[in-house]
Design a protein around this motif. Structure first.
Motif, PDB file in Angstrom:
ATOM      1  N   ARG A 271      -8.698   9.309  -2.535  1.00 29.99           N
ATOM      2  CA  ARG A 271      -7.984   8.766  -1.381  1.00 29.99           C
ATOM      3  C   ARG A 271      -8.393   9.445  -0.082  1.00 29.99           C
ATOM      4  NH1 ARG A 271      -3.287  10.287   1.351  1.00 29.99           N
ATOM      5  NH2 ARG A 271      -2.291   8.560   2.479  1.00 29.99           N
ATOM      6  N   GLU A 272      -8.621   8.605   0.961  1.00 28.82           N
ATOM      7  CA  GLU A 272      -8.823   9.094   2.323  1.00 28.82           C
ATOM      8  C   GLU A 272      -7.597   8.692   3.139  1.00 28.82           C
ATOM      9  OE1 GLU A 272     -12.508   8.144   4.234  1.00 28.82           O
ATOM     10  OE2 GLU A 272     -13.646   8.341   2.363  1.00 28.82           O
ATOM     11  N   LYS A 280       0.044   6.325   0.061  1.00 34.58           N
ATOM     12  CA  LYS A 280      -0.228   7.425  -0.858  1.00 34.58           C
ATOM     13  C   LYS A 280      -0.385   6.963  -2.304  1.00 34.58           C
ATOM     14  CE  LYS A 280       2.095  10.910   1.993  1.00 34.58           C
ATOM     15  NZ  LYS A 280       3.184  11.926   2.071  1.00 34.58           N
ATOM     16  N   ASN A 281       0.070   5.746  -2.581  1.00 36.59           N
ATOM     17  CA  ASN A 281      -0.044   5.220  -3.937  1.00 36.59           C
ATOM     18  C   ASN A 281      -1.366   4.494  -4.187  1.00 36.59           C
ATOM     19  OD1 ASN A 281       2.616   6.059  -4.714  1.00 36.59           O
ATOM     20  ND2 ASN A 281       3.436   4.337  -3.532  1.00 36.59           N
ATOM     21  N   ARG A 282      -2.215   4.392  -3.151  1.00 37.41           N
ATOM     22  CA  ARG A 282      -3.514   3.730  -3.284  1.00 37.41           C
ATOM     23  C   ARG A 282      -4.624   4.746  -3.038  1.00 37.41           C
ATOM     24  NH1 ARG A 282      -0.423  -0.688  -1.033  1.00 37.41           N
ATOM     25  NH2 ARG A 282      -0.911  -2.669  -2.080  1.00 37.41           N
ATOM     26  N   ASN A 283      -5.463   4.945  -4.015  1.00 37.95           N
ATOM     27  CA  ASN A 283      -6.592   5.863  -3.872  1.00 37.95           C
ATOM     28  C   ASN A 283      -7.796   5.095  -3.311  1.00 37.95           C
ATOM     29  OD1 ASN A 283      -5.196   8.106  -4.848  1.00 37.95           O
ATOM     30  ND2 ASN A 283      -5.705   7.638  -6.968  1.00 37.95           N
ATOM     31  N   PHE A 289     -12.156   0.108  -1.954  1.00 32.27           N
ATOM     32  CA  PHE A 289     -10.800  -0.326  -1.621  1.00 32.27           C
ATOM     33  C   PHE A 289     -10.573  -1.733  -2.168  1.00 32.27           C
ATOM     34  CE2 PHE A 289     -13.295  -1.728   2.081  1.00 32.27           C
ATOM     35  CZ  PHE A 289     -12.949  -3.058   2.138  1.00 32.27           C
ATOM     36  N   GLY A 290      -9.334  -2.153  -2.122  1.00 30.42           N
ATOM     37  CA  GLY A 290      -8.975  -3.529  -2.474  1.00 30.42           C
ATOM     38  C   GLY A 290      -8.694  -3.721  -3.953  1.00 30.42           C
TER      39      GLY A 290
END
Length: 402
Positions: A271-272, A280-283, A289-290
């Motif tokens: 995650r950036e 914060k729940n998406r790395n 992405f996506g």
């Protein structure tokens, strides 16, 4: 007064020589006419634009001067009509506002020649330019707030808001249109599940390993690299990070002192924090992405903890709704809502210089009311780093943009 007397008097007045305008009055009239005509052309037909950053290299270079068509997508009626001619949002000398917000018109657009298509090069108003720290205008306000906190930034800087048509102008390539699903894996974009390779003029980072440390850097200048900007050393000896196009890197790979060349992208599942939607729940990162569904006018999305990080700003800021989190769900304009139907089309914009571009990966969707026009062709190109006799890039003059 008799009719004959009036007729005679009127005839005498008409025979009198008209008073000739003074030279000063002629100049004033000419200037007013020129300003009005130029403003109409600039607002409704075509406008000049310059490339200030390297985010579109090498499709577009810093110092390229473009003509942008307002007619292709339909000219946008000015939303802030009271403004100083030829100044975008700031007066050149005083640094004050170049517009008056006392009159604000709703978003309207004249009929255009075509809709925005995938891979069009588009000029638009920066979506997150609604709030600006005047002392740090080159830095995204929201990024500053995420890094240092709202109180710190709003205390230290002068914060102003800008209407849609007075936000900074950006130029990017339209990767996805309304209704598309976009994603990215190891630096490769996919649209509706179909991989879309980077254009031959687009740049990305590569890891290059040399066989020896004794390398003459002028070799890379001959291949079109700017040594100070496109090549940097890594922490490992003989390993360098290059930024270039696929054809340029193919030539690098042929050099006898080069051991290997491979794309240098961020690792998956890392995650950036500054990558949209800052969840914060998406790395997610710039290379991974996506998938993301781009909102389309009339599309209804379910509102929950998964979708709201993606669409909350569009619903609240771009479409002008009051959005609040309630104990049992979401409130839109003070009414409970478990879904939302979009009022505008949106777009996903990315720079061709993938690792040097602030684009939709960082700030998300571009609403249709932010669209300025389509980039048509380069009418002048000027290299400030070249010697006097080489400053004009003659080969780029009158080149179309694809």
């Amino acid at each position: 007064m008799s009719w004959k007397f009036w007729q005679k008097s009127n005839q005498e007045d008409s025979n009198k020589p008209k008073k000739k305008k003074s030279r000063g009055r002629e100049w004033v009239d000419a200037i007013i006419f020129a300003v009005v005509a130029a403003t109409i052309i600039r607002v409704f037909f075509i406008e000049a634009y310059t490339i200030p950053t390297a985010s579109m290299e090498r499709s577009l270079l810093v110092g390229d001067f473009l003509f942008v068509s307002k007619m292709n997508y339909g000219a946008r009626i000015p939303m802030t009509p009271v403004a100083f001619p030829f100044a975008h949002h700031t007066m050149p000398v005083t640094g004050t506002k170049a517009y008056w917000e006392g009159v604000q018109w709703k978003y309207r657009r004249l009929p255009g020649l075509s809709d925005i298509k995938r891979n069009d090069v588009v000029v638009f108003n920066y979506p997150q330019g609604d709030t600006v720290a005047l002392e740090q205008q080159d830095v995204d306000y929201y990024q500053m707030v995420r890094a240092e906190g709202w109180k710190e930034i709003n205390t230290r800087y002068t914060i102003v808001s800008r209407p849609v048509d007075k936000r900074e102008n950006y130029i990017k390539r339209c990767i996805g249109i309304a209704g598309d699903t976009v994603s990215m894996k190891n630096g490769l974009v996919s649209v509706n599940g179909k991989p879309e390779k980077l254009k031959p003029t687009g740049e990305i980072s590569y890891e290059v390993v040399f066989k020896t440390a004794d390398v003459n850097p002028t070799v890379f200048e001959d291949l079109g690299f700017n040594i100070s900007e496109d090549i940097r050393s890594s922490m490992t000896p003989k390993v360098y990070i290059f930024n270039g196009t696929a054809p340029m890197m193919a030539e690098v790979k042929k050099l006898d002192f080069v051991q290997s060349v491979k794309e240098f992208t961020a690792a998956d599942n890392i995650r950036e924090g500054d990558v949209f939607p800052y969840d914060k729940n998406r790395n997610w990162n710039v290379d991974n992405f996506g998938p993301i569904i781009i909102p389309k006018k009339g599309w209804t999305v379910k509102l929950d903890s998964v979708t709201m990080p993606l669409y909350e700003r569009s619903i609240r800021i771009y479409e002008g709704n009051k959005v609040e989190k309630a104990a049992t769900g979401w409130l839109i304009n003070d009414k409970p809502a478990d879904s939302y139907t979009f009022k505008m089309d949106y777009y996903w914009m990315m720079g061709d210089n993938r690792h040097r571009s602030a684009d939709s990966r960082y700030w998300g969707f571009v609403p249709e009311d932010h669209i300025v026009g389509k980039a048509l062709f380069i009418w002048m190109s000027y290299d400030t780093n070249a010697s006097f006799f080489k400053k004009i890039r003659w080969g780029r003059l009158l080149r179309g943009i694809h």
